[in-house]
Design an enzyme around this catalytic site. Structure first.
Site, PDB file in Angstrom:
ATOM      1  N   GLU A 173       0.844  -1.219   0.000  1.00 55.35           N
ATOM      2  CA  GLU A 173       0.000   0.000   0.000  1.00 55.35           C
ATOM      3  C   GLU A 173       0.872   1.259   0.000  1.00 55.35           C
ATOM      4  O   GLU A 173       0.750   2.147   0.855  1.00 55.35           O
ATOM      5  CB  GLU A 173      -0.942  -0.030   1.204  1.00 55.35           C
ATOM      6  CG  GLU A 173      -1.869  -1.229   1.157  1.00 55.35           C
ATOM      7  CD  GLU A 173      -2.938  -1.210   2.232  1.00 55.35           C
ATOM      8  OE1 GLU A 173      -2.716  -0.624   3.299  1.00 55.35           O
ATOM      9  OE2 GLU A 173      -4.010  -1.799   1.992  1.00 55.35           O
ATOM     10  N   GLU A 365      -5.277  -8.400  -1.345  1.00 62.07           N
ATOM     11  CA  GLU A 365      -5.984  -8.269  -0.064  1.00 62.07           C
ATOM     12  C   GLU A 365      -7.458  -8.003  -0.320  1.00 62.07           C
ATOM     13  O   GLU A 365      -7.780  -7.119  -1.120  1.00 62.07           O
ATOM     14  CB  GLU A 365      -5.441  -7.103   0.787  1.00 62.07           C
ATOM     15  CG  GLU A 365      -4.062  -7.315   1.330  1.00 62.07           C
ATOM     16  CD  GLU A 365      -3.619  -6.192   2.237  1.00 62.07           C
ATOM     17  OE1 GLU A 365      -4.481  -5.526   2.850  1.00 62.07           O
ATOM     18  OE2 GLU A 365      -2.405  -5.952   2.322  1.00 62.07           O
TER      19      GLU A 365
END
Ligand code: BGP
Length: 474
Positions: A173, A365
């Site tokens: 991220e 994810e």
């Protein structure tokens, strides 16, 4: 209506992060990571030293139990297993001259165990767990020296595992650094940090990511290197053109990270954004060339929520979400942690990325954090009836199937948290994502025993039928 078909070699699996499940924080020569002093995740300031309330110090003891856990993943038929290498197991202080052999050996053994069960490792180099020393004696990613430390770390693990790991992600991220600098070894509670500092840190990570990609290809051109971002499709609160402009501005702050990883240069809208903020990024003399020449092979991302933006946000109710916040969407339900549930959003974001980049994608994810309750389901055996998690994952995977029908090239799907472990933003055990329940609570108590939830066999069938069971008549 055609029933979507998943590709024959689709990589089904689950995703984890070292700091959230390994434990053994002070074993095997490991140095402290920033997560060891973030006992409440992003909710409170870092502590000076690790404190025993920090559930991540022990995690779910995956460090000692990984063979048992991987055998359970294999029972579900996993083809891929996402994990991160704990940087401070390899370079305990980040700036060490030599790597820690015990740390290197641990991941050698772990990768061997995965291959023994027919699973491809999908490895994140840095998943929010840089060595603490880089925060306390440098300025984390604000400090350009950290690029060199990261290159040394990347070269060490690429060389060591070049025959065991094909799929690599550089930063977890990477677009979260502006909103969550602590995960990038930057503690605003301890040093003065400006917005310019955070964008400089973002630049340094982008350069480090490209430099690592260059190194990977020099060592083994077969290696596939991907970037990894938080994705969140964003809707305008109304059809007012100014609300759509607010959506674009918000989306651009995130597209900037994939644009630079894929196209290799700063897009015009980012240059304008920085100019208007009075921010001038300091480029090293080779930075532009490194970014341009070493772009990624695929794009990976997390997906939990969609968001809503407006040009006048103060007039609406704000919402919750994974690191980023938006406005409450009146048309969506929420999880127990207020994260709004939007399966169609996943189809939208898959199409967005595919249309924009025409590069293979990887969902690394996706999952539902929920308060699961362990119940006795027969003589001495226990389970969790997590029909809500089955419903969440089924709805999202059906939309993945729609995106594949739309023509999106998708390498695989790793659900977040295939086994319960400590959450990132709030550092709780009670926010459970797994197909496997782990007996440990927010107060640290528990036997650490593992129990299969109802979703365990559900996901096993999804994988066993390569997604076909998602479309079985109810
Ligand atoms: C992402 C992180 C993961 C994971 C996930 C869920 O931001 O990449 O580490 O934790 O969020 O968030 P949480 O654990 O806070 O529910």
């Amino acid at each position: 209506m055609t029933t979507p078909k998943f590709p024959e070699n689709f990589l089904w699996g689950g995703a984890t992060a070292a700091n959230q499940l390994e434990g053994a924080y002070n074993e095997g020569g490991r140095g402290l990571s920033v997560q060891d002093v973030m006992p409440k995740g992003l909710m409170t300031a870092p502590t000076l030293e690790p404190t025993e309330e920090n559930l991540k110090l022990k995690g779910i003891d995956f460090y000692h139990r990984y063979k048992e856990d991987i055998a359970l993943m294999a029972q579900m038929g996993f083809k891929v297993f996402r994990l991160s290498i704990s940087w401070s197991r390899i370079y305990p202080n980040g700036d060490d001259a030599q790597p820690n052999e015990e740390g290197l050996q641990f991941y050698d053994d772990l990768f061997d165990e995965l291959h023994k069960h027919g699973m491809e490792p999908l490895v994140t180099l840095s998943h929010y767990e840089p060595p603490l020393n880089l925060a306390r004696n440098y300025r984390g990613w604000i400090d350009r020296k950290v690029i060199g430390f990261f290159e040394t770390y990347a070269r060490t693990v690429f060389e060591r595992y070049q025959d065991k790991v094909k799929y690599w992600l550089t930063f977890n991220e990477v677009n979260s650094i502006i909103s969550a600098p602590a995960n990038g070894a930057i503690f605003p509670e301890e040093i003065e940090v400006t917005l310019a500092d955070k964008w400089q840190a973002a630049h340094n990570q982008l350069v480090a990511s490209a430099a690592a990609t260059k190194i990977a290809k020099e060592i083994n051109p077969e290696m596939q290197v991907g970037c990894m971002v938080i994705s969140m499709p964003t809707y305008p609160m109304t059809s007012k053109p100014k609300d759509q402009l607010a959506v674009r501005d918000f989306m651009n702050e995130n597209y900037a990270f994939t644009d630079i990883h894929v196209r290799g240069e700063y897009p015009g809208y980012l240059k304008r954004h920085l100019r208007e903020q009075g921010i001038e990024i300091k480029f090293g003399e080779n930075d532009a060339a490194i970014l341009k020449e070493h772009t990624v092979d695929f794009i990976s991302f997390s997906y939990y929520v969609s968001l809503v933006q407006a040009h006048d946000p103060e007039t609406y109710q704000s919402g919750e979400g994974n690191i980023f916040r938006g406005l409450e969407n009146p048309y969506l339900d929420s999880s127990e942690w207020g994260w709004q549930i939007d399966p169609i959003g996943l189809r939208l974001v898959l199409n967005d990325f595919w249309d924009r980049y025409q590069l293979p994608l990887f969902i690394v994810e996706n999952g539902l954090g929920a308060k699961d309750v362990l119940i006795e389901d027969g003589a001495g055996s226990f389970t969790v009836e997590d029909d809500y998690r089955i419903a969440y994952l089924k709805a999202h995977l059906q939309q993945v199937g729609e995106a594949i029908e739309d023509g999106v090239e998708l390498l695989g799907y790793t659900s977040w948290g295939p086994i319960d472990f400590v959450s990132m933003s709030t550092a709780q055990m009670s926010k459970r994502y797994g197909f496997i329940y782990v007996d440990r609570n927010d107060d640290g108590a528990g036997s650490l025993k593992r129990y299969k939830k109802k979703s365990f066999n559900w996901y096993k069938e999804v994988i066993g039928t390569n997604g076909a069971s998602l479309y079985d008549a109810e």
